[in-house]
Design a protein around this motif. Structure first.
Motif, PDB file in Angstrom:
ATOM      1  N   TYR A 239      -0.073   1.446  -3.388  1.00  0.00           N
ATOM      2  CA  TYR A 239       1.373   1.727  -3.308  1.00  0.00           C
ATOM      3  C   TYR A 239       2.180   1.202  -4.500  1.00  0.00           C
ATOM      4  O   TYR A 239       3.349   1.545  -4.654  1.00  0.00           O
ATOM      5  CB  TYR A 239       1.956   1.137  -2.018  1.00  0.00           C
TER       6      TYR A 239
ATOM      7  N   PHE B  87       3.203  -1.942  -5.050  1.00  0.00           N
ATOM      8  CA  PHE B  87       4.230  -2.890  -4.615  1.00  0.00           C
ATOM      9  C   PHE B  87       4.613  -3.897  -5.700  1.00  0.00           C
ATOM     10  O   PHE B  87       5.743  -4.390  -5.733  1.00  0.00           O
ATOM     11  CB  PHE B  87       3.780  -3.656  -3.363  1.00  0.00           C
TER      12      PHE B  87
ATOM     13  N   HIS C 118       7.629  -2.172  -7.600  1.00  0.00           N
ATOM     14  CA  HIS C 118       8.934  -1.881  -6.957  1.00  0.00           C
ATOM     15  C   HIS C 118       9.275  -2.807  -5.792  1.00  0.00           C
ATOM     16  O   HIS C 118      10.368  -2.709  -5.233  1.00  0.00           O
ATOM     17  CB  HIS C 118       8.984  -0.427  -6.494  1.00  0.00           C
TER      18      HIS C 118
ATOM     19  N   GLY D 248       8.574  -2.765  -2.846  1.00  0.00           N
ATOM     20  CA  GLY D 248       8.843  -2.089  -1.580  1.00  0.00           C
ATOM     21  C   GLY D 248      10.097  -1.243  -1.565  1.00  0.00           C
ATOM     22  O   GLY D 248      10.382  -0.557  -0.573  1.00  0.00           O
TER      23      GLY D 248
ATOM     24  N   THR E 130      11.680   3.592  -4.708  1.00  0.00           N
ATOM     25  CA  THR E 130      11.631   4.220  -6.037  1.00  0.00           C
ATOM     26  C   THR E 130      10.878   5.546  -5.950  1.00  0.00           C
ATOM     27  O   THR E 130      10.204   5.841  -4.958  1.00  0.00           O
ATOM     28  CB  THR E 130      10.898   3.308  -7.038  1.00  0.00           C
TER      29      THR E 130
ATOM     30  N   HIS F  89       7.237   4.905  -5.418  1.00  0.00           N
ATOM     31  CA  HIS F  89       6.915   4.492  -4.051  1.00  0.00           C
ATOM     32  C   HIS F  89       6.873   5.702  -3.111  1.00  0.00           C
ATOM     33  O   HIS F  89       5.927   5.863  -2.315  1.00  0.00           O
ATOM     34  CB  HIS F  89       7.945   3.463  -3.566  1.00  0.00           C
ATOM     35  N   TYR F  90       7.871   6.559  -3.212  1.00  0.00           N
ATOM     36  CA  TYR F  90       7.873   7.764  -2.365  1.00  0.00           C
ATOM     37  C   TYR F  90       6.672   8.659  -2.660  1.00  0.00           C
ATOM     38  O   TYR F  90       6.074   9.242  -1.750  1.00  0.00           O
ATOM     39  CB  TYR F  90       9.183   8.547  -2.552  1.00  0.00           C
TER      40      TYR F  90
ATOM     41  N   HIS G 174       5.051  -0.954   6.160  1.00  0.00           N
ATOM     42  CA  HIS G 174       6.187  -0.043   5.987  1.00  0.00           C
ATOM     43  C   HIS G 174       7.119  -0.113   7.198  1.00  0.00           C
ATOM     44  O   HIS G 174       6.673  -0.319   8.328  1.00  0.00           O
ATOM     45  CB  HIS G 174       5.713   1.397   5.764  1.00  0.00           C
TER      46      HIS G 174
END
Length: 200
Positions: A163, A165, A168, A170, A173, A176-177, A189
């Motif tokens: 992911y 992490f 970003h 969490g 961004t 992330h998406y 999540h």
């Protein structure tokens, strides 16, 4: 600017122990929300302390060590992503703040809290909008909360490397998406923040 204006006001009103409280991580799509409570010596300022968002990661890390060494007392509280989903982010933030205050060895009789919403604490509460750029103890708390949460998210980056992490922390961004689209969601999540993605 007088960084101790609010603290001194409270001491002048007769309060004996004033703590500053701030949170980190209300907005991200993953991970807990963190809160810190900091009690400084009366009249104490720490060089370089400012709203954590205005400081570099390196500077925040340096100040974390200085604040935790020099303050009278501090405590970090969290509320998990599951608690955020169950009771909503505002109530989870209040819960993290209460846990931070409850974790202090020295019990405050007054808390200065960043923002305009009042958590239910076992002491008097004064809210200050943009308090992290007006109050020394709130700014110190903002740094402790932010650094503590970032450190946690770096550990989660090792556990869930797909992911990103570490990049970003969490927050929502583009990267992330994209990773959520590719891999789905993981245990940390916040499902209540990702209803549109989950229900596609």
């Amino acid at each position: 600017m007088d960084w101790l204006l609010y603290e001194n006001e409270k001491y002048n009103e007769g309060f004996k122990v004033v703590c500053g409280i701030d949170e980190a991580g209300r907005g991200p799509l993953a991970g807990p929300v963190y809160a810190a409570a900091v009690i400084l010596n009366k009249g104490q300022t720490i060089d370089g302390v400012n709203d954590s968002k205005k400081l570099s990661e390196k500077k925040r890390e340096e100040l974390f060590e200085i604040i935790t060494e020099q303050c009278v007392d501090y405590s970090i509280g969290t509320a998990s992503e599951k608690e955020i989903d169950e009771i909503n982010i505002l109530q989870a933030t209040f819960l993290a703040m209460k846990r931070a205050v409850d974790g202090l060895t020295l019990k405050p009789d007054c808390a200065l809290v960043d923002g305009n919403r009042t958590p239910l604490l076992d002491c008097a509460v004064t809210t200050i909008i943009k308090g992290d750029s007006k109050s020394e103890s709130i700014a110190a708390a903002s740094i402790l909360a932010k650094v503590s949460r970032d450190r946690y998210m770096l550990k989660m980056a090792e556990k869930y490397p797909q992911y990103g992490f570490e990049k970003h922390k969490g927050y929502g961004t583009k990267l992330h998406y994209e990773m959520i689209e590719k891999y789905g969601i993981c245990d940390i999540h916040r499902k209540s923040f990702l209803k549109k993605v989950i229900n596609k």
